[in-house]
Design a protein around this motif. Structure first.
Motif, PDB file in Angstrom:
ATOM      1  N   ASN A   1      12.051  34.944  83.431  1.00  0.00           N
ATOM      2  CA  ASN A   1      11.464  35.276  84.743  1.00  0.00           C
ATOM      3  C   ASN A   1      11.280  36.783  84.944  1.00  0.00           C
ATOM      4  O   ASN A   1      11.419  37.298  86.054  1.00  0.00           O
TER       5      ASN A   1
ATOM      6  N   GLU B   1       8.381  37.864  87.486  1.00  0.00           N
ATOM      7  CA  GLU B   1       8.761  37.765  88.895  1.00  0.00           C
ATOM      8  C   GLU B   1       9.695  38.919  89.266  1.00  0.00           C
ATOM      9  O   GLU B   1       9.589  39.497  90.358  1.00  0.00           O
TER      10      GLU B   1
ATOM     11  N   GLU C   1      14.439  37.596  88.293  1.00  0.00           N
ATOM     12  CA  GLU C   1      14.355  37.853  89.737  1.00  0.00           C
ATOM     13  C   GLU C   1      15.730  38.127  90.333  1.00  0.00           C
ATOM     14  O   GLU C   1      15.875  38.901  91.287  1.00  0.00           O
TER      15      GLU C   1
END
Length: 382
Positions: free
Chosen positions: A345, A348, A318
């Motif tokens: 991640n 995301e 992210e």
């Protein structure tokens, strides 16, 4: 930093390596004046940092002032493989009996320095290696042990140099090692190394690459840097602290990590595209780094699509995605962007990237899919 031939010979001279007398000329009149001073016959040589000068007509023998003038006029301004000739080296001609090859460089696979000597000089060493690999004598050199005269004698004998050339060639090879080692070179190459008709051995050409990482030890290198014709893309990247190498393709590449950047170039080639560059933004991928990278890529008029290939490790997905989005707000991009984001991640990060209009940025889950799409977009905009 690669040196011109005349600079390489000046560097050789610091270590006692014999070369032919010569002088630099930047104009036709200066070339003729230098030739008159040296005495005829002379050789008029184009000064460019690329091989194949002779085949391109950039090396000519002049028997008198009129021929020197004609050759200087023809060679100055000549384009040799994309390199325009702005300077000449006027050298006294040598009576050549035999031509050899000698060099020192780094063998990364062996983690040692490598000496190469061949009795087949005057042609590309790659050609010799391909057609007659046995004609090249190789010897690895441990920097702790150095390269004594006895080692030089052994490699010269293994290369099959003529008996008359062996002892002077061995002595010169030790000097070439000193140049390579003490002079902090990545490459010190002589092709051809010649045996003259009166029994002397000296360097007829000089190819020298200096290790930029050792520049702090060599303030005298500043004189060489002043003549460096730097790729404007590489100059901009250096100013921004980016690891960048300009190439000739149309797919701009940004990756985090040198290994990933090299793999990205390979995959773009694999799917039929051509990489425009190698660009490593390092372990992180924040907005400032990404904006700098995009600015450098955007400055290349050949780029028709941009492939951002990021694997999130310590840097989370992210954060990378937010960096890309923020960078797009800072830099007006002329080319469509394809992003492959994987690692920590990543999901995301992809959700954040999905908010960018698709005509500006597309996301693909794998490196091969992203490379294929970037190459396709580049072809569409050709």
């Amino acid at each position: 930093m690669d040196l011109f031939e005349y600079q390489g010979k000046q560097y050789f001279a610091r270590f006692g390596i014999p070369t032919s007398p010569g002088a630099v000329a930047d104009s036709v009149e200066e070339a003729v004046a230098k030739a008159d001073e040296l005495g005829y016959p002379v050789v008029v040589k184009a000064q460019v940092k690329v091989g194949g000068r002779g085949k391109a007509g950039g090396v000519k023998l002049a028997a008198n002032a009129e021929e020197a003038r004609q050759h200087a006029q023809a060679i100055l301004g000549m384009d040799i493989k994309g390199h325009v000739v702005h300077r000449l080296w006027i050298e006294r001609a040598s009576d050549i009996a035999k031509e050899y090859y000698a060099s020192f460089t780094l063998d990364r696979s062996a983690k040692l320095h490598l000496c190469m000597v061949s009795a087949k000089g005057g042609v590309d060493i790659e050609e010799v290696a391909a057609t007659d690999p046995g004609a090249i004598a190789r010897r690895h050199v441990d920097p702790v042990d150095g390269f004594p005269l006895e080692a030089a004698r052994e490699v010269v004998a293994a290369a099959g140099l003529d008996e008359a050339a062996r002892e002077p060639a061995a002595a010169l090879l030790v000097q070439l090692w000193d140049c390579y080692d003490q002079g902090d070179c990545d490459l010190a190459e002589i092709n051809p190394l010649i045996l003259t008709t009166d029994g002397r051995v000296h360097a007829l050409d000089a190819k020298v690459s200096l290790d930029d990482n050792a520049a702090f030890r060599h303030p005298e290198w500043a004189e060489f840097a002043g003549t460096e014709t730097e790729d404007p893309r590489e100059k901009l990247a250096k100013e921004k602290g980016l690891q960048y190498v300009g190439l000739d393709g149309e797919v701009g590449i940004i990756a985090n990590g040198a290994g990933l950047a090299m793999s990205t170039c390979d995959v773009v080639e694999q799917v039929g595209g051509k990489p425009a560059n190698f660009l490593d933004i390092g372990g992180g991928a924040n907005a400032a780094q990404m904006a700098n990278a995009l600015e450098v890529i955007n400055a290349d008029p050949k780029v028709r699509a941009i492939f951002i290939n990021i694997f999130g490790g310590i840097t989370r997905g992210e954060e990378v995605a937010n960096g890309i989005v923020e960078a797009l707000g800072r830099v007006e991009i002329a080319s469509p962007i394809v992003v492959r984001l994987d690692g920590t991640n990543a999901e995301e990060g992809r959700r954040i990237l999905a908010q960018v209009p698709p005509e500006r940025l597309e996301s693909r889950p794998t490196m091969i899919e992203a490379a294929r799409r970037a190459a396709e977009l580049a072809r569409q905009r050709a």
